[in-house]
Design a protein around this motif. Sequence first.
Motif, PDB file in Angstrom:
ATOM      1  N   UNK A 172       0.804   0.042 -11.561  1.00 27.81           N
ATOM      2  CA  UNK A 172      -0.332   0.407 -10.732  1.00 27.81           C
ATOM      3  C   UNK A 172       0.017   0.473  -9.264  1.00 27.81           C
ATOM      4  N   UNK A 173      -0.987   0.742  -8.463  1.00 31.18           N
ATOM      5  CA  UNK A 173      -0.804   0.903  -7.033  1.00 31.18           C
ATOM      6  C   UNK A 173      -0.761  -0.460  -6.333  1.00 31.18           C
ATOM      7  N   UNK A 174      -0.109  -0.509  -5.160  1.00 31.45           N
ATOM      8  CA  UNK A 174      -0.080  -1.760  -4.403  1.00 31.45           C
ATOM      9  C   UNK A 174      -1.489  -2.265  -4.119  1.00 31.45           C
ATOM     10  N   UNK A 175      -1.685  -3.545  -4.299  1.00 30.68           N
ATOM     11  CA  UNK A 175      -3.013  -4.119  -4.109  1.00 30.68           C
ATOM     12  C   UNK A 175      -3.124  -4.898  -2.823  1.00 30.68           C
ATOM     13  N   UNK A 176      -4.085  -5.798  -2.795  1.00 30.23           N
ATOM     14  CA  UNK A 176      -4.390  -6.570  -1.597  1.00 30.23           C
ATOM     15  C   UNK A 176      -3.470  -7.782  -1.494  1.00 30.23           C
ATOM     16  N   UNK A 177      -2.189  -7.528  -1.554  1.00 24.91           N
ATOM     17  CA  UNK A 177      -1.181  -8.583  -1.492  1.00 24.91           C
ATOM     18  C   UNK A 177       0.123  -7.972  -1.000  1.00 24.91           C
ATOM     19  N   UNK A 178       0.924  -8.769  -0.304  1.00 24.99           N
ATOM     20  CA  UNK A 178       2.115  -8.222   0.338  1.00 24.99           C
ATOM     21  C   UNK A 178       3.285  -9.192   0.210  1.00 24.99           C
TER      22      UNK A 178
END
Length: 274
Positions: A59-65
Motif C-alpha cells: 500500500x501507500x505510505x501512511x501517517x508514519x515515517x
Amino acid sequence: MRWALRFALSTSVLAILLVLLKNHLEDLWDQYDVTSYIGASWKNTFKHGTVENIPNFNGQPGDKVIIMAKLEKENTDWVAEGLPDWQAAIYTVNPTHNLTTGLTTPMNKGHEAMAYLSYIIDNYPSLPSTLSFLHSHRSGFLSAWHTDAPLHDNVAALRTLQLPFVQKNGYVNLRCNWNPGCEVAHRANAHVTPEVWEDVFAGTSTEAVKGKVPIKVGAACCAQFAVSRDQVLRRPLSDYQRLREWIVETEKGDAQSGRVMEFLWHVIFGKDAV
C-alpha cells in the motif's frame, strides 16, 4: 611461480579481511563489553523463525515515517522495498558534489543524532503520528546485532511494531534486550556523566531540574526507537535546536557525541533516567 603468486595474493586478501573484522570488533568492544552482550544477541538470531514468517504490508505510505542517517555509499533501497507503507526521510551525512538530490545534514557529526534532530527541527509543525528512527543497515549480525527481530532484520522489526503501543507509551526502544545498556552494572554511564548531562540540557526545558541531575543513566542501546508525534511536541522546537547545537559545538568528536545522545533519547522523549 604462478601458484606462489596466487597463494600470496589470496593470503593478502584474507589478511586484509581479518584486519577489517578485527577493527570492527574492536570498535564494538570500545563501546560495550563484548563478551557479555555477544551471546545475548547471537542467541536471538534464529529464535523466532525466519523473516518469511513476518507479515507483508502493501500500500501507500501512511501517517508514519522512518528517519535515517546514511553515508553516500550506503544502499538504503531496502526501506522502500521492504516497508512501502512508511514514509522515508533518509539523510546523507557526507554528501559530495555527485549528490544532487535528497536530504542532507548540516554537518557530519553525532552519528545518527544529527539526522534525527534535523528531521524534527525541519518538520516540527507537520509531523506524522508515528516516527521511527533507524540505522541504515537492514540486517546481519556484525552490523545489526542490536536489532532484536529475527535475523536481526530492521524490516521485520518495523513490520511487527505495535503502533497503538507507541501512541500509548510515547517512546519505545526498538531493542528489548537489556544487554547492553540496562543492566545494573551499565547504569554508571561513562558517556553521560553529571557534567555532560548539564552541558547537553543547558538552555532546554530540562534545565529546570538542574539540581536533580541523575547519577545513573540506563537504557537499552543503540539509538533505534519509535516515538509518537504528541511525545515529540511535549518539548518546544527550541529544545531540539539546542540539542543539535550541542552536537555542533561540543569538543567531543563524531562517535563520542553520538554515544552521549544514544543514551539520552529516552530522557529527551519523557522517560526516567533509568
